[in-house]
Design an enzyme around this catalytic site. Structure first.
Site, PDB file in Angstrom:
ATOM      1  N   LYS A   8       0.845  -1.203   0.000  1.00 32.75           N
ATOM      2  CA  LYS A   8       0.000   0.000   0.000  1.00 32.75           C
ATOM      3  C   LYS A   8       0.880   1.253   0.000  1.00 32.75           C
ATOM      4  CE  LYS A   8      -3.635  -2.756   1.964  1.00 32.75           C
ATOM      5  NZ  LYS A   8      -4.842  -2.866   2.763  1.00 32.75           N
ATOM      6  N   HIS A  94      -8.707  -2.891  -6.311  1.00 30.59           N
ATOM      7  CA  HIS A  94      -8.632  -2.953  -4.850  1.00 30.59           C
ATOM      8  C   HIS A  94      -9.734  -2.079  -4.245  1.00 30.59           C
ATOM      9  CE1 HIS A  94      -7.186  -2.828  -0.764  1.00 30.59           C
ATOM     10  NE2 HIS A  94      -6.395  -3.843  -1.058  1.00 30.59           N
ATOM     11  N   GLU A 163     -11.284 -10.288  -1.535  1.00 32.60           N
ATOM     12  CA  GLU A 163     -10.969  -9.503  -0.336  1.00 32.60           C
ATOM     13  C   GLU A 163     -12.254  -8.876   0.194  1.00 32.60           C
ATOM     14  OE1 GLU A 163      -6.571  -8.176  -0.174  1.00 32.60           O
ATOM     15  OE2 GLU A 163      -7.688  -6.627  -1.187  1.00 32.60           O
ATOM     16  N   SER A 202      -6.632  -9.226   6.418  1.00 36.83           N
ATOM     17  CA  SER A 202      -6.150  -9.563   7.773  1.00 36.83           C
ATOM     18  C   SER A 202      -5.409 -10.893   7.878  1.00 36.83           C
ATOM     19  CB  SER A 202      -7.318  -9.549   8.775  1.00 36.83           C
ATOM     20  OG  SER A 202      -7.836  -8.245   8.897  1.00 36.83           O
ATOM     21  N   GLY A 223      -1.641  -7.541   3.293  1.00 37.30           N
ATOM     22  CA  GLY A 223      -1.341  -6.121   3.480  1.00 37.30           C
ATOM     23  C   GLY A 223      -0.397  -5.919   4.658  1.00 37.30           C
ATOM     24  N   GLY A 224      -0.947  -5.472   5.774  1.00 33.84           N
ATOM     25  CA  GLY A 224      -0.155  -5.101   6.961  1.00 33.84           C
ATOM     26  C   GLY A 224       0.970  -6.073   7.297  1.00 33.84           C
TER      27      GLY A 224
HETATM   28  P1  13P Z   1      -4.550  -6.389   5.425  1.00 35.87           P
HETATM   29  O1  13P Z   1      -3.777  -7.672   5.276  1.00 35.87           O
HETATM   30  O2  13P Z   1      -3.759  -5.300   6.081  1.00 35.87           O
HETATM   31  O3  13P Z   1      -5.897  -6.607   6.034  1.00 35.87           O
HETATM   32  O4  13P Z   1      -4.810  -5.840   3.947  1.00 35.87           O
HETATM   33  C1  13P Z   1      -5.355  -6.685   3.013  1.00 35.87           C
HETATM   34  C2  13P Z   1      -5.289  -6.032   1.701  1.00 35.87           C
HETATM   35  O5  13P Z   1      -5.977  -5.040   1.448  1.00 35.87           O
HETATM   36  C3  13P Z   1      -4.356  -6.580   0.711  1.00 35.87           C
HETATM   37  O6  13P Z   1      -4.586  -6.061  -0.550  1.00 35.87           O
END
Ligand code: 13P
Length: 241
Positions: A8, A94, A163, A202, A223-224
């Site tokens: 991101k 996204h 997602e 997540s 993501g995170g």
């Molecule tokens: P998180 O893993 O931070 O929830 O983000 C998921 C995401 O949006 C990946 O594209």
């Protein structure tokens, strides 16, 4: 299995050093059959490309303009430009971009331009919490797939990332049985061979032990947790343990 790191709007030149651990891991036997793809912000694609020269980690971008041509579009880059600096993938559709106004038709144009530029597409779909509560998940996913992939015959370079919007960054994940049904539903939308399907929302080293049990899933969009090399490696290791 594919493990896609979506950074991101995070990361700077210093964060590149954190990749050493992942590069080492990617060359070890521990990676098993895992395929790693990093999608950093555009500012870092060139540096990631240099960093990954002697390993099999691949690179993707997080969005692109829908035009195949250069043009007067201040602040944007197109898929050809991304390909030219080392990206082989691009994340499109996204929910964070849908929220900012990208609709299914625009996403369809972006997917077409990415395919023309020989980028593989990680096409994100997913319902919001209120859509889920109104039992609209399947109709939302159908619309996103039908319009997003309209008039795209060859789907071999497309991955679908399911997602659920309510799962992104919240720590909440769908129940395995619900996720399995949705993966099945997405597959059923395609005649013949279905695109590969990833789950995102997540994903972390704690819940991967449950998520890895989902049948017919081809990987994860993370993501995170992907910004932390140890957590990202842990997710891959646990998937295969
Ligand atoms: P998180 O893993 O931070 O929830 O983000 C998921 C995401 O949006 C990946 O594209």
């Amino acid at each position: 299995m594919y493990f896609v790191a979506n950074w991101k709007m995070f990361g700077n030149l210093k964060s590149i050093n954190t990749l050493d651990k992942v590069i080492k891991f990617s060359k070890s036997k521990e990676i098993k059959k895992g395929r790693l793809i990093y999608c950093p912000p555009n500012t870092l694609i060139g540096s990631f490309y240099k960093k990954f020269q002697n390993c099999l980690i691949d690179i993707g971008a997080q969005n692109c303009h829908e035009s195949d041509h250069y043009g007067s579009h201040t602040g944007f880059v197109n898929s050809k430009m991304l390909k030219s600096v080392g990206a082989n993938y691009v994340i499109l559709g996204h929910s964070e971009n849908r929220k900012k106004g990208e609709n299914d038709k625009l996403i369809n144009l972006k997917i077409k331009s990415a395919i023309n530029a020989k980028l593989k597409v990680i096409f994100c779909i997913g319902e919001t919490l209120s859509e889920k509560k109104k039992s609209k998940t399947k109709s939302i996913l159908s619309k996103q797939i039908n319009v997003g992939l309209n008039k795209i015959k060859k789907k071999s370079n497309i991955f679908i990332a399911y997602e659920p919007v309510w799962s992104i960054g919240t720590g909440k994940i769908p129940k395995n049985k619900d996720l399995e049904k949705i993966v099945q539903f997405i597959k059923s939308k395609f005649k013949g061979k279905s695109p590969k399907i990833l789950y995102g929302g997540s994903v972390n080293p704690q819940n991967i032990n449950d998520l890895k049990k989902i049948n017919n899933l081809d990987g994860f969009l993370i993501g995170g947790a992907s910004q932390n090399a140890k957590k990202f490696i842990d997710i891959v290791k646990k998937t295969y343990s």
